[in-house]
Write a protein that holds these residues in place. Structure first.
Motif, PDB file in Angstrom:
ATOM      1  N   LYS A 172      46.676  54.347  47.498  1.00  0.00           N
ATOM      2  CA  LYS A 172      45.796  55.512  47.485  1.00  0.00           C
ATOM      3  C   LYS A 172      45.819  56.234  46.139  1.00  0.00           C
ATOM      4  O   LYS A 172      44.842  56.878  45.756  1.00  0.00           O
ATOM      5  CB  LYS A 172      46.185  56.470  48.610  1.00  0.00           C
ATOM      6  N   ASP A 173      46.945  56.153  45.425  1.00  0.00           N
ATOM      7  CA  ASP A 173      47.038  56.821  44.127  1.00  0.00           C
ATOM      8  C   ASP A 173      46.452  55.985  42.999  1.00  0.00           C
ATOM      9  O   ASP A 173      46.527  56.356  41.818  1.00  0.00           O
ATOM     10  CB  ASP A 173      48.493  57.189  43.811  1.00  0.00           C
ATOM     11  N   GLY A 174      45.864  54.831  43.336  1.00  0.00           N
ATOM     12  CA  GLY A 174      45.214  53.987  42.339  1.00  0.00           C
ATOM     13  C   GLY A 174      46.099  52.917  41.738  1.00  0.00           C
ATOM     14  O   GLY A 174      45.611  52.063  40.980  1.00  0.00           O
ATOM     15  N   THR A 175      47.386  52.928  42.031  1.00  0.00           N
ATOM     16  CA  THR A 175      48.295  51.921  41.487  1.00  0.00           C
ATOM     17  C   THR A 175      48.163  50.607  42.260  1.00  0.00           C
ATOM     18  O   THR A 175      47.800  50.604  43.436  1.00  0.00           O
ATOM     19  CB  THR A 175      49.748  52.403  41.541  1.00  0.00           C
ATOM     20  N   PRO A 176      48.460  49.487  41.618  1.00  0.00           N
ATOM     21  CA  PRO A 176      48.341  48.195  42.301  1.00  0.00           C
ATOM     22  C   PRO A 176      49.452  47.982  43.318  1.00  0.00           C
ATOM     23  O   PRO A 176      50.605  48.363  43.083  1.00  0.00           O
ATOM     24  CB  PRO A 176      48.446  47.188  41.153  1.00  0.00           C
ATOM     25  N   ASN A 177      49.102  47.376  44.438  1.00  0.00           N
ATOM     26  CA  ASN A 177      50.068  47.009  45.469  1.00  0.00           C
ATOM     27  C   ASN A 177      50.102  45.485  45.523  1.00  0.00           C
ATOM     28  O   ASN A 177      49.194  44.861  46.062  1.00  0.00           O
ATOM     29  CB  ASN A 177      49.664  47.599  46.822  1.00  0.00           C
ATOM     30  N   LEU A 178      51.150  44.895  44.950  1.00  0.00           N
ATOM     31  CA  LEU A 178      51.239  43.439  44.868  1.00  0.00           C
ATOM     32  C   LEU A 178      51.861  42.822  46.111  1.00  0.00           C
ATOM     33  O   LEU A 178      51.833  41.603  46.285  1.00  0.00           O
ATOM     34  CB  LEU A 178      52.035  43.024  43.632  1.00  0.00           C
ATOM     35  N   GLY A 179      52.441  43.667  46.971  1.00  0.00           N
ATOM     36  CA  GLY A 179      53.048  43.159  48.192  1.00  0.00           C
ATOM     37  C   GLY A 179      54.355  42.444  47.923  1.00  0.00           C
ATOM     38  O   GLY A 179      55.094  42.762  46.982  1.00  0.00           O
ATOM     39  N   THR A 180      54.646  41.446  48.734  1.00  0.00           N
ATOM     40  CA  THR A 180      55.853  40.630  48.628  1.00  0.00           C
ATOM     41  C   THR A 180      55.440  39.178  48.430  1.00  0.00           C
ATOM     42  O   THR A 180      54.495  38.712  49.067  1.00  0.00           O
ATOM     43  CB  THR A 180      56.701  40.745  49.911  1.00  0.00           C
ATOM     44  N   PRO A 181      56.109  38.425  47.556  1.00  0.00           N
ATOM     45  CA  PRO A 181      55.743  37.016  47.389  1.00  0.00           C
ATOM     46  C   PRO A 181      55.876  36.256  48.698  1.00  0.00           C
ATOM     47  O   PRO A 181      56.924  36.291  49.350  1.00  0.00           O
ATOM     48  CB  PRO A 181      56.729  36.513  46.325  1.00  0.00           C
ATOM     49  N   VAL A 182      54.799  35.594  49.095  1.00  0.00           N
ATOM     50  CA  VAL A 182      54.766  34.932  50.399  1.00  0.00           C
ATOM     51  C   VAL A 182      55.502  33.597  50.355  1.00  0.00           C
ATOM     52  O   VAL A 182      55.658  32.984  49.297  1.00  0.00           O
ATOM     53  CB  VAL A 182      53.317  34.716  50.879  1.00  0.00           C
ATOM     54  N   SER A 183      55.945  33.150  51.515  1.00  0.00           N
ATOM     55  CA  SER A 183      56.676  31.891  51.606  1.00  0.00           C
ATOM     56  C   SER A 183      55.728  30.712  51.444  1.00  0.00           C
ATOM     57  O   SER A 183      54.499  30.846  51.552  1.00  0.00           O
ATOM     58  CB  SER A 183      57.385  31.794  52.961  1.00  0.00           C
ATOM     59  N   THR A 184      56.302  29.554  51.217  1.00  0.00           N
ATOM     60  CA  THR A 184      55.497  28.343  51.048  1.00  0.00           C
ATOM     61  C   THR A 184      54.928  27.864  52.387  1.00  0.00           C
ATOM     62  O   THR A 184      54.123  26.921  52.413  1.00  0.00           O
ATOM     63  CB  THR A 184      56.345  27.217  50.436  1.00  0.00           C
ATOM     64  N   LYS A 185      55.307  28.503  53.471  1.00  0.00           N
ATOM     65  CA  LYS A 185      54.793  28.143  54.796  1.00  0.00           C
ATOM     66  C   LYS A 185      53.628  29.045  55.221  1.00  0.00           C
ATOM     67  O   LYS A 185      52.966  28.771  56.233  1.00  0.00           O
ATOM     68  CB  LYS A 185      55.903  28.212  55.830  1.00  0.00           C
ATOM     69  N   THR A 186      53.383  30.106  54.462  1.00  0.00           N
ATOM     70  CA  THR A 186      52.326  31.047  54.818  1.00  0.00           C
ATOM     71  C   THR A 186      50.954  30.478  54.487  1.00  0.00           C
ATOM     72  O   THR A 186      50.690  30.097  53.346  1.00  0.00           O
ATOM     73  CB  THR A 186      52.515  32.385  54.079  1.00  0.00           C
ATOM     74  N   ILE A 187      50.074  30.419  55.477  1.00  0.00           N
ATOM     75  CA  ILE A 187      48.708  29.930  55.269  1.00  0.00           C
ATOM     76  C   ILE A 187      47.822  31.095  54.838  1.00  0.00           C
ATOM     77  O   ILE A 187      47.735  32.109  55.523  1.00  0.00           O
ATOM     78  CB  ILE A 187      48.148  29.278  56.545  1.00  0.00           C
ATOM     79  N   LEU A 188      47.182  30.949  53.683  1.00  0.00           N
ATOM     80  CA  LEU A 188      46.357  32.000  53.100  1.00  0.00           C
ATOM     81  C   LEU A 188      44.908  31.538  52.997  1.00  0.00           C
ATOM     82  O   LEU A 188      44.638  30.350  52.819  1.00  0.00           O
ATOM     83  CB  LEU A 188      46.866  32.356  51.695  1.00  0.00           C
ATOM     84  N   GLU A 189      43.978  32.494  53.096  1.00  0.00           N
ATOM     85  CA  GLU A 189      42.577  32.171  52.868  1.00  0.00           C
ATOM     86  C   GLU A 189      42.290  32.167  51.373  1.00  0.00           C
ATOM     87  O   GLU A 189      42.852  32.959  50.624  1.00  0.00           O
ATOM     88  CB  GLU A 189      41.681  33.201  53.562  1.00  0.00           C
ATOM     89  N   ILE A 190      41.407  31.281  50.937  1.00  0.00           N
ATOM     90  CA  ILE A 190      41.058  31.211  49.532  1.00  0.00           C
ATOM     91  C   ILE A 190      40.295  32.474  49.116  1.00  0.00           C
ATOM     92  O   ILE A 190      39.778  33.203  49.967  1.00  0.00           O
ATOM     93  CB  ILE A 190      40.214  29.961  49.226  1.00  0.00           C
ATOM     94  N   PRO A 191      40.226  32.764  47.819  1.00  0.00           N
ATOM     95  CA  PRO A 191      39.462  33.931  47.359  1.00  0.00           C
ATOM     96  C   PRO A 191      38.029  33.893  47.878  1.00  0.00           C
ATOM     97  O   PRO A 191      37.410  32.831  47.974  1.00  0.00           O
ATOM     98  CB  PRO A 191      39.516  33.778  45.830  1.00  0.00           C
ATOM     99  N   SER A 192      37.507  35.078  48.210  1.00  0.00           N
ATOM    100  CA  SER A 192      36.173  35.173  48.812  1.00  0.00           C
ATOM    101  C   SER A 192      35.117  34.665  47.835  1.00  0.00           C
ATOM    102  O   SER A 192      35.134  34.954  46.649  1.00  0.00           O
ATOM    103  CB  SER A 192      35.871  36.615  49.220  1.00  0.00           C
ATOM    104  N   GLU A 193      34.181  33.898  48.374  1.00  0.00           N
ATOM    105  CA  GLU A 193      33.205  33.206  47.545  1.00  0.00           C
ATOM    106  C   GLU A 193      31.902  33.969  47.438  1.00  0.00           C
ATOM    107  O   GLU A 193      31.592  34.829  48.260  1.00  0.00           O
ATOM    108  CB  GLU A 193      32.943  31.802  48.123  1.00  0.00           C
ATOM    109  N   GLU A 194      31.106  33.616  46.446  1.00  0.00           N
ATOM    110  CA  GLU A 194      29.782  34.189  46.283  1.00  0.00           C
ATOM    111  C   GLU A 194      28.882  33.689  47.400  1.00  0.00           C
ATOM    112  O   GLU A 194      28.909  32.509  47.746  1.00  0.00           O
ATOM    113  CB  GLU A 194      29.206  33.796  44.919  1.00  0.00           C
ATOM    114  N   LYS A 195      28.077  34.601  47.976  1.00  0.00           N
ATOM    115  CA  LYS A 195      27.184  34.215  49.068  1.00  0.00           C
ATOM    116  C   LYS A 195      25.814  33.805  48.535  1.00  0.00           C
ATOM    117  O   LYS A 195      25.359  34.312  47.535  1.00  0.00           O
ATOM    118  CB  LYS A 195      27.045  35.399  50.044  1.00  0.00           C
TER     119      LYS A 195
END
Length: 342
Positions: A319-342
């Motif tokens: 909310k203060d505008g700073t980046p939230n990088l989270g926590t590095p995910v495990s190699t078992k975590t399934i992630l969606e690819i970056p959102s594509e152009e429609k």
């Protein structure tokens, strides 16, 4: 039962693939078995990706960074032997600036004391061909040890930030900034904007403290300006990311840079991710998502060698505008690819 099994298999493929089963829609880290200091640039529908290979510069081209393992790649430059830039090619970055392509990298002659920044240029429009030309060294008048250069534009002005020594001896790595006259020429003196002081950026269990700030990367949310950097030695499990925030208008004034007291991205024993660092940032193809590229190890003690592998995950903003990088995910975590152009 056979018919039901076929239906389940088809549904599973639909969930994990795009139209025609040709476009991968999910992925797990790492993106490649190895590859330190990952960097990518998105241009005209393709990602151009590069990482440290020590003795040459290789460029990948892909529509989807999750497909790096099968992406087109080509060696764009091999340094000539017996030069001041023939060995230890570190942290290359590929950029499209004012219509031309550039690759920035650090190199030396086999003696780390001689590490400096260098630049290649390609004016052909196609970075995957053999039209790259060596343009020389990038240095300010002091010409001190320098690695990990990151080039960016802010309000029309081109800058470089990098990790360097204040003097001529390897005692501490600070962060410096300088304006650039053009993509191949520095302008004026450097300014030191950060030095390692906090425990998390000087940590090394099993030995003396190390004083390292390196891998600086420009990041902006459109209003606020930040520099994300790596702290502590890359050979430790505690290699981590810190944050500088611009508090004034002049990027060249060291007083305008405020370092956050705590790291913003650190190792996760629970997720099996060690020494996450030397990152870069990119936007999704539709421009709506912000992502981080970084390298990390799967095991404690893997150090700075070839076991470091490139990974990516989506980031958010506080909310203060700073980046939230989270926590590095495990190699078992399934992630969606970056959102594509429609």
């Amino acid at each position: 039962m056979k018919r039901s099994l076929k239906i389940i298999l088809v549904l599973s493929l639909v969930m994990f693939c795009g139209t025609g089963f040709g476009q991968q829609k999910t992925f797990t880290n790492p993106l490649l078995p190895s590859g330190a200091d990952p960097y990518s640039t998105y241009h005209d529908g393709y990602y151009y990706y590069i990482h440290t290979l020590q003795n040459q510069l290789v460029l990948w081209k892909t529509k989807n960074l999750a497909d790096l393992k099968t992406a087109e790649k080509t060696t764009i430059w091999t340094p000539p032997k017996n030069t001041m830039y023939s060995k230890e090619l570190w942290a290359p970055e590929v950029h499209m600036i004012d219509g031309n392509w550039y690759v920035y990298f650090a190199a030396d002659n086999g003696d780390n004391n001689n590490h400096r920044m260098y630049v290649l240029e390609n004016t052909s429009g196609d970075p995957m061909n053999d039209s790259w030309k060596f343009k020389g060294k990038l240095a300010t008048p002091s010409d001190k040890w320098a690695i990990d250069g990151n080039v960016f534009k802010h309000k029309g002005q081109l800058y470089m930030i990098w990790s360097g020594w204040e003097g001529d001896e390897n005692g501490r790595q600070d962060l410096f900034i300088s304006k650039m006259k053009n993509p191949t020429t520095m302008e004026g003196k450097r300014q030191k904007i950060a030095t390692p002081t906090y425990d998390w950026e000087t940590r090394w269990e099993g030995g003396p403290h190390v004083l390292v700030n390196e891998g600086p990367q420009f990041l902006s949310n459109g209003k606020e300006v930040f520099i994300v950097f790596s702290g502590s030695g890359c050979w430790t499990d505690f290699y981590t990311l810190g944050l500088l925030q611009l508090k004034g208008k002049d990027l060249m004034d060291p007083k305008n840079w405020e370092k956050h007291k705590k790291p913003i991205f650190a190792w996760s024993k629970e997720n099996g991710v060690y020494a996450p660092g030397h990152n870069s940032f990119f936007k999704s193809p539709d421009g709506k998502e912000d992502w981080i590229l970084y390298h990390a190890n799967d095991n404690s003690g893997d150090g700075c060698g070839g076991k470091r592998s490139p990974r990516m995950q989506k980031i958010s903003w506080n909310k203060d505008g700073t980046p939230n990088l989270g926590t590095p995910v495990s190699t078992k975590t399934i992630l969606e690819i970056p959102s594509e152009e429609k």
